[in-house]
Design an enzyme around this catalytic site. Sequence first.
Site, PDB file in Angstrom:
ATOM      1  N   GLY A 527      36.899  39.844  39.954  1.00  0.00           N
ATOM      2  CA  GLY A 527      35.878  40.072  38.948  1.00  0.00           C
ATOM      3  C   GLY A 527      36.493  40.139  37.574  1.00  0.00           C
ATOM      4  O   GLY A 527      37.658  39.803  37.362  1.00  0.00           O
ATOM      5  N   GLY A 528      35.689  40.591  36.608  1.00  0.00           N
ATOM      6  CA  GLY A 528      36.144  40.613  35.220  1.00  0.00           C
ATOM      7  C   GLY A 528      37.304  41.555  34.983  1.00  0.00           C
ATOM      8  O   GLY A 528      38.139  41.310  34.119  1.00  0.00           O
ATOM      9  N   GLY A 530      39.118  43.206  37.768  1.00  0.00           N
ATOM     10  CA  GLY A 530      39.924  43.501  38.936  1.00  0.00           C
ATOM     11  C   GLY A 530      39.542  42.651  40.120  1.00  0.00           C
ATOM     12  O   GLY A 530      38.735  41.725  40.018  1.00  0.00           O
ATOM     13  N   SER A 531      40.129  43.000  41.272  1.00  0.00           N
ATOM     14  CA  SER A 531      39.904  42.242  42.502  1.00  0.00           C
ATOM     15  C   SER A 531      39.014  43.033  43.443  1.00  0.00           C
ATOM     16  O   SER A 531      38.958  44.266  43.398  1.00  0.00           O
ATOM     17  CB  SER A 531      41.241  41.936  43.180  1.00  0.00           C
ATOM     18  OG  SER A 531      42.072  41.202  42.312  1.00  0.00           O
ATOM     19  N   ASP A 641      26.523  40.221  31.140  1.00  0.00           N
ATOM     20  CA  ASP A 641      27.423  39.271  31.804  1.00  0.00           C
ATOM     21  C   ASP A 641      26.732  38.629  33.001  1.00  0.00           C
ATOM     22  O   ASP A 641      27.279  38.590  34.107  1.00  0.00           O
ATOM     23  CB  ASP A 641      28.720  39.967  32.232  1.00  0.00           C
ATOM     24  CG  ASP A 641      29.854  38.970  32.508  1.00  0.00           C
ATOM     25  OD1 ASP A 641      29.773  37.826  32.004  1.00  0.00           O
ATOM     26  OD2 ASP A 641      30.815  39.328  33.206  1.00  0.00           O
TER      27      ASP A 641
END
Length: 811
Positions: A527-528, A530-531, A641
């Site tokens: 994601g923006g 992190g994972s 977003d």
Amino acid sequence: MGPVKLLFLVIAAAAPLLSAAKPSNNSMAKPPMLWTNNNDPLFNLVMLPILIQDYHNSDGLNFVAGFLCASNPTCDVYLFAVLITDVNNDGAMVDENAPAQVIWSANRDRPVRANATLEFTSGGNLVLRDADGSHVWSSGNSGRHVDGMVITEMGNLVLFDHRNATVWQSFDHPTDTLVPGQSLMEGMRLKANASPINSTENELYITVLQDGLYAYAESTPRPQLYFLHQMQIQRIGNAPTKATLMNGSLSFIWGPDMNENITLPVAQYTQYMRLDSDGYLRLYEWSSSSQSWTVVYDILGSMGMDPCDYPTVCGEYGICTGGQCTCPLENNSSSSYFKPVDDRKPNLGCTPLAPLTCQEIQHHQLLTIPNISYYDNFTIFDTQNNKRTSISDCKQACLENCSCMAVLCRGGECVSVTKVFSMQSIQPETNGYDYSAYLKVQLSPADENKKKPSNENKKKVMLGARLGSVTTLLLLFIVVALYLQRRRKYEEKDEFDFDQLPGTPTRYSFEKLSECTEEFSKKLGEGGFGSVFEGKIGEERIAVKRLEGARQGKKEFLAEVETIGSIEHINLVRLIGFCAEKSERLLVYEYMPRGSLDRWIYYRHNNVPLDWCTRCRIILDIAKGLCYLHEDCRRKIAHLDIKPQNILLDDNFNAKVADFGLCKLINRDQSKVVTMMRGTPGYLAPEWLTSRITEKVDVYSFGVVIMEIISGRKNIDNSQPEENVELINILREKTQNNQLIDLIDKHSDDMVSHQEEVVHMMKLAIWCLQHDSIRRPSMSTVIKVLEELPINIYMFDYLAKLYLMVLYLQS
């Protein structure tokens, strides 16, 4: 030449005027003959070629040879070419507006004018002359007897003798295109056009060498390599290598039973492979439904080429970073010695503010650009002739050589180049090397004075530098000590604050989440901030988002915990819990088995195309989730977003909005809020340029997502031809021309069968994409439209026209 509108001209035989209007509209001609490119207005009403393939392909197209217009709209210069188009039995094009594709041309670098002639001489030579009689091109085979000229079923223009043996053929002289059955022999080249509408050659070409396929950019003293594909099978013998385009493969052959294949999509209709002006090697196929040529495969991209790896992606001197182009800046400096060629088109490259001149070589300086990789890393550091014993020697040699434009370094190696194509920004110590570039610039006397202190001040400068260094180190030590002390107190307070969050979801320990995710081994995606990893708590499957860097992501972490923890809706991803231990920040979400929406609409995972009903339901679900955030919460919540990667799907393809890391709370009495730009390029509303935004920025992003769901592609797709990179720009053009049907996802027959409903959905997207945020609908209005309440659907036609008028005035 690309698939632009090509106007056939009358090809008049050298005979009385009456017979001039009746060309040889079959597949063969006998010498001697003479054809004139007659530009008389009377003849322009009739569009006839010289030779036509003697039967239609399965999709109704023909291979045709003749004169054609090489400039729009003036039509004042022409090519003699072979192309693929659709003509009837009389030799006229069936649809003048249907795109035709040139597969070979004799005079791409020297177009002729009206009244030019093509002569098939009695000696069997093809000779092209301009209107003034000057020689332009010839087949060069006057020494052998030729019995006739034919265009074959594969599109090969052939001169043959009385035994039907080939004397000359266009397949031996390829331009930028291969058709199925055509081979690129060892040493032959495909040379790209200057642009999609300019048939002259540019500096990019692809060639076959003994061990594989190579792509270069022309440069002095040697071409610069930007791609290679070396064959894996060991060669036996010295037979020349050839690459043959076949149905389903690009085959490399160098002897009996000695071949290696690159797999390509199997053709449903006519295909061709072209080296485009941007350096991409693309496979095109005719679409009978849209009556257009479409890209079905990016050949180099499938073999690992990144958009930043192409030599002209950002023009000369441009630096490519994640697909974005910028001009070079000196290391640790805000000053620039370069400017964009065009501020509105950064991909066109950069130019020095002060042009380099050899008359003032003493004012040349090398600009240091760290962490820069050059696309020609395949061979550039293996060229022994350019290597120097040290970087300083390499830089000094470049300053003494006026033709040297830059020094490129990798570790301790360096080379010089005489032309600087696009560069790529990389992370430090990539592949174990430090990369840097030193670009030559022209300094003015004032610039040099800034660079060089006078001799009498050198001692003062050195003393000041030493004192400054000592003072800086002392201050740095004090700052670090204070920072560490404050951080310890802050972490203690931070932990306490998290415990005090009222009404928050369940708090888990880091050890617990590490255990339930099997040490974070099953990665679902990124994601923006992190994972995301798959896990299991009891019998419930979960998705754990691990934020990268606690200090950097703290605000986003708090926003998600406080915001999502206090709201609940069927179309919003449910936050189950969180973890906050020292530097670790984790969020625990409900698990969505179908993953994110982008997996299902971009066809990267070979998924079955979604049907129209499912796509409609997904669009409605997204709208309901956004409507709840905008209108049903105590404070309006702008997500900021919205994109397919943040829309998750359950087993039944029900959609839920996720990832609230960038959200912004808006009081009910606020009309707008001021905030720094955030979100993802391609989904940002125009008002972000002012930083004064409302929840209507989500409505704009929602409109972009609708178009991506309908068309099955990204809004910004750099793998497409230059003119098709931005979907919203194409939408504007198709709306103006009443061709919205062309944007429907052709992967799904169900989408095509519901094209009227799909077009109405596009008009809803256009309503959401209006430049003026006030004119965009609220999400509750969008839901009413989607649920088919009594809203006049013809309102969309009016709004679409209004949207186009506003865009026109702004341009």
